[in-house]
Design a protein around this motif. Structure first.
Motif, PDB file in Angstrom:
ATOM      1  N   SER A  27       0.828  -1.202   0.000  1.00  0.00           N
ATOM      2  CA  SER A  27       0.000   0.000   0.000  1.00  0.00           C
ATOM      3  C   SER A  27       0.864   1.253   0.000  1.00  0.00           C
ATOM      4  N   GLY A  28       0.536   2.169  -0.915  1.00  0.00           N
ATOM      5  CA  GLY A  28       1.282   3.422  -0.983  1.00  0.00           C
ATOM      6  C   GLY A  28       2.445   3.401  -1.963  1.00  0.00           C
ATOM      7  N   HIS A  29       2.763   2.240  -2.492  1.00  0.00           N
ATOM      8  CA  HIS A  29       3.844   2.155  -3.477  1.00  0.00           C
ATOM      9  C   HIS A  29       3.306   2.509  -4.862  1.00  0.00           C
ATOM     10  N   ASP A  30       3.814   3.612  -5.393  1.00  0.00           N
ATOM     11  CA  ASP A  30       3.356   4.045  -6.715  1.00  0.00           C
ATOM     12  C   ASP A  30       3.955   3.205  -7.852  1.00  0.00           C
ATOM     13  N   ASN A  31       5.147   2.685  -7.592  1.00  0.00           N
ATOM     14  CA  ASN A  31       5.862   1.956  -8.645  1.00  0.00           C
ATOM     15  C   ASN A  31       5.588   0.461  -8.546  1.00  0.00           C
ATOM     16  N   LEU A  32       5.174  -0.104  -9.655  1.00  0.00           N
ATOM     17  CA  LEU A  32       4.889  -1.533  -9.701  1.00  0.00           C
ATOM     18  C   LEU A  32       5.537  -2.109 -10.953  1.00  0.00           C
ATOM     19  N   TYR A  33       6.185  -3.238 -10.781  1.00  0.00           N
ATOM     20  CA  TYR A  33       6.941  -3.863 -11.865  1.00  0.00           C
ATOM     21  C   TYR A  33       6.503  -5.308 -12.040  1.00  0.00           C
ATOM     22  N   TRP A  34       6.610  -5.738 -13.275  1.00  0.00           N
ATOM     23  CA  TRP A  34       6.470  -7.168 -13.580  1.00  0.00           C
ATOM     24  C   TRP A  34       7.796  -7.651 -14.150  1.00  0.00           C
ATOM     25  N   PHE A  45      13.044  -7.976 -16.940  1.00  0.00           N
ATOM     26  CA  PHE A  45      12.067  -6.895 -16.806  1.00  0.00           C
ATOM     27  C   PHE A  45      10.998  -7.005 -17.879  1.00  0.00           C
ATOM     28  N   LEU A  46       9.747  -6.849 -17.487  1.00  0.00           N
ATOM     29  CA  LEU A  46       8.646  -6.829 -18.441  1.00  0.00           C
ATOM     30  C   LEU A  46       8.095  -5.422 -18.586  1.00  0.00           C
ATOM     31  N   LEU A  47       7.624  -4.849 -17.474  1.00  0.00           N
ATOM     32  CA  LEU A  47       7.130  -3.488 -17.554  1.00  0.00           C
ATOM     33  C   LEU A  47       7.044  -2.841 -16.189  1.00  0.00           C
ATOM     34  N   HIS A  48       6.832  -1.539 -16.218  1.00  0.00           N
ATOM     35  CA  HIS A  48       6.845  -0.697 -15.033  1.00  0.00           C
ATOM     36  C   HIS A  48       5.658   0.257 -15.078  1.00  0.00           C
ATOM     37  N   PHE A  49       4.896   0.239 -13.999  1.00  0.00           N
ATOM     38  CA  PHE A  49       3.807   1.197 -13.823  1.00  0.00           C
ATOM     39  C   PHE A  49       4.213   2.256 -12.806  1.00  0.00           C
ATOM     40  N   VAL A  50       3.836   3.489 -13.067  1.00  0.00           N
ATOM     41  CA  VAL A  50       3.825   4.508 -12.033  1.00  0.00           C
ATOM     42  C   VAL A  50       2.361   4.871 -11.832  1.00  0.00           C
ATOM     43  N   LYS A  51       1.871   4.540 -10.683  1.00  0.00           N
ATOM     44  CA  LYS A  51       0.419   4.612 -10.436  1.00  0.00           C
ATOM     45  C   LYS A  51      -0.281   3.798 -11.526  1.00  0.00           C
ATOM     46  N   GLU A  52      -1.235   4.390 -12.236  1.00  0.00           N
ATOM     47  CA  GLU A  52      -1.956   3.586 -13.235  1.00  0.00           C
ATOM     48  C   GLU A  52      -1.357   3.672 -14.632  1.00  0.00           C
ATOM     49  N   SER A  53      -0.282   4.460 -14.773  1.00  0.00           N
ATOM     50  CA  SER A  53       0.299   4.669 -16.099  1.00  0.00           C
ATOM     51  C   SER A  53       1.475   3.739 -16.356  1.00  0.00           C
ATOM     52  N   LYS A  54       1.554   3.266 -17.588  1.00  0.00           N
ATOM     53  CA  LYS A  54       2.693   2.442 -17.993  1.00  0.00           C
ATOM     54  C   LYS A  54       3.878   3.362 -18.285  1.00  0.00           C
ATOM     55  N   GLN A  55       4.895   3.243 -17.439  1.00  0.00           N
ATOM     56  CA  GLN A  55       6.081   4.084 -17.599  1.00  0.00           C
ATOM     57  C   GLN A  55       7.029   3.511 -18.654  1.00  0.00           C
ATOM     58  N   ASP A  56       7.105   2.187 -18.649  1.00  0.00           N
ATOM     59  CA  ASP A  56       8.036   1.509 -19.552  1.00  0.00           C
ATOM     60  C   ASP A  56       7.521   0.095 -19.763  1.00  0.00           C
TER      61      ASP A  56
END
Lengths: 113, 112
Positions: A27-34, A45-56
Motif C-alpha cells: 500500500s502506498g507504493h506508486d511503482n509496480l513492476y512485472w 524486466f517486463l514493464l513498469h507502472f507509475v500509479k496507473e500509467s505504464k512508464q516503460d
C-alpha cells in the motif's frame, strides 16, 4: 505491514488458453513492476507502472501480453493465448520511488503445456 | 541481450568458507548495484547494495566489492552458514530510470 502478494502461486494451462496473474503491491507504493524468470535464466524486466500509467513496457515479449493497473492499485498481467515459451516464474515488485528498495512478491509459477 | 552477466551459475562451499559471486555489466549509465537473495518459494529480497562512488560496502558477513573501471562487482559472504544457501542475483539500475536489470542468478549451497 503486508508485503507484495501475487495470485495464483501456481498455474498450469494448455497452450492456447488464457491466464491472468494478479499482483497487489504494498500500500502506498506508486511503482509496480512485472518481471519474469525463465528456468535458470535472468530475471527479466517486463514493464513498469507509475500509479496507473505504464512508464516503460519495453520488456513485454509481444502483444499476447497485456498488463493493467486499475486505479493505481493492484495490477493484472494477462497472457492470451498462452504459448509454451511463456512458461516461467512471473514476479511482481513494488517500490516507493527511484532507487528505493524493491519489494518482490513470491511469484506465480506458470506452466504452459 | 543480457545486460548483467553473473557467474558462477552454481557454487558449493563448506560451512565457514567464503563464496564469491561475480557480476559484470556493460552500460556505464548504471549507477546502483544491488544484490538480492532468494530462498525457495519466496521472492527475491534485497540483501545489500552499492553505488559506484565507493569501492566496497560491508553489512555484517556480506561485502560488495566494486571495480568501476572494470565494470565488475562481486559479493563475498564471510563465514558462510548453511542458512545462507539460496539463489543470489546481482542487478544494476540506471540513473533516473526505475527498472532493474538482473543477472542470471547463482545457486549457493553451504554444506554443514
Amino acid at each position: 505491514e503486508a508485503g507484495v502478494t501475487q495470485f495464483p502461486s501456481h498455474s498450469v494451462i494448455e497452450k492456447g488458453q488464457t491466464v491472468t496473474l494478479r499482483c497487489d503491491p504494498i500500500s502506498g507504493h506508486d511503482n509496480l513492476y512485472w518481471y519474469r524468470r525463465v528456468m535458470g535464466k535472468e530475471i527479466k524486466f517486463l514493464l513498469h507502472f507509475v500509479k496507473e500509467s505504464k512508464q516503460d513496457e519495453s520488456g513485454m515479449p509481444n502483444n499476447r501480453f497485456l498488463a493493467e493497473r486499475t486505479g493505481g492499485t493492484y495490477s493484472t498481467l494477462k497472457v492470451q493465448p498462452a504459448e509454451l515459451e511463456d512458461s516461467g516464474v512471473y514476479f511482481c515488485a513494488s517500490s516507493q520511488g527511484v532507487h528505493e528498495k524493491l519489494f518482490f512478491g513470491s511469484g506465480t509459477q506458470l506452466s504452459v503445456l | 541481450q543480457q545486460q548483467v552477466k553473473q557467474s558462477p551459475q552454481s557454487l558449493i562451499v563448506q560451512k565457514g568458507g567464503i563464496p564469491i559471486i561475480n557480476c559484470a555489466y556493460e552500460n556505464t549509465a548504471f549507477d546502483y548495484f544491488p544484490w538480492y537473495q532468494q530462498f525457495p518459494g519466496k521472492g527475491p529480497a534485497l540483501l545489500i547494495a552499492i553505488r559506484p562512488d565507493v569501492s566496497e560496502k560491508k553489512e555484517g558477513r556480506f561485502t560488495i566489492s566494486f571495480n568501476k573501471s572494470a565494470k565488475q562487482f562481486s559479493l563475498h559472504i564471510m563465514d558462510s552458514q548453511p542458512g545462507d544457501s539460496a539463489t543470489y542475483f546481482c542487478a544494476a539500475e540506471r540513473k533516473n530510470n526505475n527498472d532493474m536489470r538482473f543477472g542470471a542468478g547463482t545457486r549457493l549451497t553451504v554444506k554443514p
